[in-house]
Design an enzyme around this catalytic site. Sequence first.
Site, short mmCIF file in Angstrom:
data_model
loop_
_atom_site.label_atom_id
_atom_site.label_comp_id
_atom_site.label_asym_id
_atom_site.label_seq_id
_atom_site.Cartn_x
_atom_site.Cartn_y
_atom_site.Cartn_z
N GLY A 46 1.16 -1.25 0.34
CA GLY A 46 -0.05 0.24 -0.01
C GLY A 46 1.05 1.35 -0.01
N ALA A 47 0.86 2.61 -0.76
CA ALA A 47 1.53 3.28 -1.30
C ALA A 47 1.77 4.53 0.09
CB ALA A 47 0.88 4.38 -2.18
N ARG A 88 9.87 -1.28 -4.88
CA ARG A 88 8.40 -0.69 -5.30
C ARG A 88 8.82 0.90 -6.97
NH1 ARG A 88 4.48 -3.68 -3.03
NH2 ARG A 88 3.56 -3.70 -5.73
N GLN A 193 -5.12 -9.54 -2.36
CA GLN A 193 -5.27 -8.13 -1.39
C GLN A 193 -6.85 -7.89 -0.90
OE1 GLN A 193 -3.39 -8.28 -4.28
NE2 GLN A 193 -1.58 -7.03 -4.03
N ASP A 234 -1.55 4.66 -6.09
CA ASP A 234 -0.37 4.32 -6.17
C ASP A 234 0.17 5.67 -6.54
OD1 ASP A 234 0.12 1.45 -4.85
OD2 ASP A 234 -0.84 1.28 -5.63
#
Length: 344
Positions: A46-47, A88, A193, A234
């Site tokens: 999760g960003a 990421r 998710q 994101d």
Amino acid sequence: MLRTILWRDDKVAMIDQTKLPGTLEYVEYDDYKGVADAIRNLVIRGAPAIGIAAAFGMVLAARQSQAETLEDLLHDLNVARMHLGETRPTAVNLVWALNKIYDTARLSADPNTARTAVFDQALSMAEDDITTNKTMGRNGSQLFNDGDTIMTHCNAGALATVGYGTALGVIRATKDSGKSVQVVATETRPVQQGSRLTAFELMHDNIDVSLIPDTAVGYAMANRLIDKVVVGADRILSTGHVYNKIGTYQVATMARQHGIPFYVAAPLSTFDMESEPKDVVIEMRRSMEVSGPPGNRTAPEGINVLNPAFDMTPPELVSGIITEAGVATTPYVESIKKLFKANF
């Protein structure tokens, strides 16, 4: 409310999301390389959450460093920043947090002052995340009505942030305002998710949630089972292009087809005001997430696999972007710019 990540006993503690929903367990790290591995391997995801994890990773790097001068400490922090930043590539909060911590150290007078300053900054960023999400939730709750059934994709809840959540924060705030809402969560293949995290989180908080296969999005919308959609992000460009978990574009396209409002909820730290769509790198993940691990394969040995982690939803499919500063609407170039001018 679940707290995804925190600092305790001089270590970074985070929920191991690879073990959900079966086990709710915290793991601890005292080395920034361990934090990098946790981000890369989706122990935390999760960003906003990985941004705070990276900030705490930089705190660990500062404490691990034996530097006696500010110049040497900045060198060590830059090494850690590069290592954490490679984990990421699509989520912009990661780079935002790393740069914020590095700049805090750079503006310090000496290495000891810098170590204290980066620690204080990381703690402040973690608490600000929760405050931001609650404000965002209140802003977004005005867009939803009593009795709405809301679809969401992937996980943009407390587990994707320090706490409360972005898209799920909007849902929480809508419920807290006295409105009755139901949620339909997509399973969100290939890492699930939605089924593993969103369903777990909403049931944990006693919010009415139903789970559907990704392939049932069109069915649910065509049969008028969905009133609105809200997802996280994101990365969002200044043009309103939204980068989110793979499958978001399909959900948005289907929502437009059926006249269903499609909203995005994300803090201003998720916005990339400089890049153009051609500049954004889409993370490609391991093929076995799709084909299955050795000994439990669901696809033929040697099959070619394309496994992008994210896709891009164009602004014309987005009904509004919910932030802590307000809701941006089309034309996004103008409305996003106004939000930033009012807050920076």
